[in-house]
Design a protein around this motif. Sequence first.
Motif, short mmCIF file in Angstrom:
data_model
loop_
_atom_site.label_atom_id
_atom_site.label_comp_id
_atom_site.label_asym_id
_atom_site.label_seq_id
_atom_site.Cartn_x
_atom_site.Cartn_y
_atom_site.Cartn_z
N ALA A 1 -12.52 55.17 32.50
CA ALA A 1 -12.83 55.48 31.09
C ALA A 1 -12.04 56.71 30.64
CB ALA A 1 -14.33 55.71 30.92
N SER B 1 -3.01 50.65 36.43
CA SER B 1 -2.80 51.83 37.28
C SER B 1 -1.42 51.80 37.93
CB SER B 1 -3.87 51.88 38.38
OG SER B 1 -5.15 51.73 37.83
N MET C 1 0.36 45.08 33.52
CA MET C 1 0.78 45.53 32.18
C MET C 1 1.88 46.59 32.31
SD MET C 1 1.07 47.64 29.53
CE MET C 1 0.06 49.09 29.74
N LEU D 1 4.32 47.24 27.00
CA LEU D 1 4.49 48.63 26.58
C LEU D 1 5.97 49.01 26.52
CD1 LEU D 1 3.46 51.58 26.16
CD2 LEU D 1 3.30 51.76 28.64
N GLU E 1 -10.48 49.15 46.08
CA GLU E 1 -11.94 49.20 46.03
C GLU E 1 -12.48 48.62 44.71
OE1 GLU E 1 -13.56 53.27 45.87
OE2 GLU E 1 -15.03 52.28 44.59
N HIS F 1 8.39 48.36 36.20
CA HIS F 1 7.83 49.40 35.31
C HIS F 1 8.07 50.74 36.01
CE1 HIS F 1 5.41 51.22 32.25
NE2 HIS F 1 4.55 51.70 33.12
N GLY G 1 -8.05 54.01 29.59
CA GLY G 1 -9.21 53.10 29.53
C GLY G 1 -9.94 53.19 28.20
N1 LIG Z 1 1.05 50.38 33.41
C1 LIG Z 1 1.27 51.21 32.41
O1 LIG Z 1 2.05 50.92 31.50
C2 LIG Z 1 0.57 52.52 32.34
C3 LIG Z 1 -0.13 52.98 33.42
N2 LIG Z 1 -0.81 54.17 33.38
C4 LIG Z 1 -1.58 54.53 34.56
O2 LIG Z 1 -2.96 54.34 34.27
C5 LIG Z 1 -3.74 55.19 35.11
C6 LIG Z 1 -4.79 55.94 34.29
O3 LIG Z 1 -4.17 56.87 33.46
P1 LIG Z 1 -5.05 57.82 32.50
O4 LIG Z 1 -6.10 57.01 31.83
O5 LIG Z 1 -4.13 58.62 31.70
O6 LIG Z 1 -5.77 58.75 33.58
P2 LIG Z 1 -7.16 59.55 33.41
O7 LIG Z 1 -7.21 60.55 34.50
O8 LIG Z 1 -7.33 60.00 32.01
O9 LIG Z 1 -8.26 58.41 33.67
C7 LIG Z 1 -8.43 57.79 34.91
C8 LIG Z 1 -9.90 57.57 35.11
O10 LIG Z 1 -10.10 56.83 36.32
C9 LIG Z 1 -11.35 57.26 36.85
N3 LIG Z 1 -11.46 56.84 38.25
C10 LIG Z 1 -10.89 57.37 39.35
N4 LIG Z 1 -11.28 56.70 40.45
C11 LIG Z 1 -12.13 55.72 40.03
C12 LIG Z 1 -12.86 54.71 40.69
N5 LIG Z 1 -12.80 54.54 42.02
N6 LIG Z 1 -13.63 53.89 39.95
C13 LIG Z 1 -13.72 54.04 38.60
N7 LIG Z 1 -13.04 55.00 37.93
C14 LIG Z 1 -12.26 55.82 38.63
C15 LIG Z 1 -11.31 58.77 36.67
O11 LIG Z 1 -12.60 59.36 36.78
C16 LIG Z 1 -10.71 58.88 35.27
O12 LIG Z 1 -11.70 58.97 34.27
C17 LIG Z 1 -2.73 56.10 35.84
O13 LIG Z 1 -2.48 55.60 37.13
C18 LIG Z 1 -1.47 55.98 34.98
O14 LIG Z 1 -0.31 56.25 35.69
C19 LIG Z 1 -0.81 54.94 32.26
C20 LIG Z 1 -0.13 54.53 31.14
C21 LIG Z 1 0.63 53.30 31.10
#
Ligand SMILES: NC(=O)C1=CN([C@@H]2O[C@H](COP(=O)(O)OP(=O)(O)OC[C@H]3O[C@@H](n4cnc5c(N)ncnc54)[C@H](O)[C@@H]3O)[C@@H](O)[C@H]2O)C=CC1
Length: 308
Positions: A8, A119, A143, A147, A101, A175, A12
């Motif tokens: 979230a 992720s 995804m 983007l 997980e 990506h 998210g």
């Molecule tokens: N594929 C794509 O185009 C993109 C990928 N990303 C990736 O998306 C991921 C998330 O990025 P953000 O939202 O900016 O990070 P963020 O740090 O804002 O949010 C990640 C969330 O995951 C939660 N989390 C961690 N372990 C967890 C678990 N086991 N179960 C449930 N929740 C858990 C955290 O508590 C946190 O709230 C990163 O790996 C980033 O590199 C980001 C932008 C584009």
Amino acid sequence: MKVTVVGAGAVGASCAEYIAMKNFCSEVVLVDIKEGFAEGKAMDLMQTASLNGFDTKITGTTGDYSKTAGSHVAVITSGIPRKPGMTREELIGINAGIVKEVTENLVKHSPEVIIIVVSNPMDTMAYLVHKTSGLPKHKIIGMGGALDSARFKYRLAEALEAPISDVEGMVIAAHSDTGMLPLLSKATRNGVPVTEFLNDDQQKYVIEETKVGGATLTKLLGTSAWYAPGAAVSVMVQAIACDQKKMIPCSLMLEGEYGQNDICLGVPAIIGANGVEQIVNVTLTAEEQLKFAEAANAVREVNGDLKF
Ligand SMILES: NC(=O)C1=CN([C@@H]2O[C@H](COP(=O)(O)OP(=O)(O)OC[C@H]3O[C@@H](n4cnc5c(N)ncnc54)[C@H](O)[C@@H]3O)[C@@H](O)[C@H]2O)C=CC1
Ligand SMILES: O=C([O-])CC(=O)C(=O)O
């Protein structure tokens, strides 16, 4: 249509917001590991419903996957984002365990689910979901291309001094900062090849800026982007929910397509109610074929670090 979004955080919450605002599904469940965080984001978003005019119900849970049961689509955004100066590949050590997980929990409660993997490093995380979920390959979609293509169109419109609605273009392959392949040969302004408008320097600029689009934003923001990633996911979820049969470049398990096997890489696909309905084979130039193969080699090397 019930959609689960795991993580979230920035991406998210943005996914949940765009999905809700487009008003095409009944329920979005946000899941996070941080106590109360998903519940808080869900409540905040729900308090925008009367302001923004949507009826989608958004709920949140701290790790209770029974609340996700019967999800049609699940989006995995859980994990750490990169910081300025890092590559996406450096996130594998922490994110692989989280994605594995989360996948197991999702499939346990929604055995028919279609998973969209966000992720990073995304192509490798999509591969990990294939190897660990037991889901058929048409139900796992990475995804990245949606983007990266939006960023390509942004840069093309800038160079062309044209409105974005005039521009079409697609990014395939990995990506990653080096493995993205913006298909300049296929990009058009209202059907006219962009190569007829842009000189060599402009073409090079568009390609290079597209490839480092995520890194540029990470440097500016101190963490990676979320608005365009969230919007890109919402387009993919809507294509599934509304059976749109939309052509979107996605990271998919390849079995011979584009000369590759046993790897997830970005290729154009028709996305509809069943998830991936068809991989579209577009003819690449010799140079593009070479770059696609190089990107595959680099992703394969990163996949080699996975432990199942
Ligand atoms: N594929 C794509 O185009 C993109 C990928 N990303 C990736 O998306 C991921 C998330 O990025 P953000 O939202 O900016 O990070 P963020 O740090 O804002 O949010 C990640 C969330 O995951 C939660 N989390 C961690 N372990 C967890 C678990 N086991 N179960 C449930 N929740 C858990 C955290 O508590 C946190 O709230 C990163 O790996 C980033 O590199 C980001 C932008 C584009
Ligand atoms: O750049 C990052 O690390 C996040 C991401 O994948 C993107 O925004 O394209």
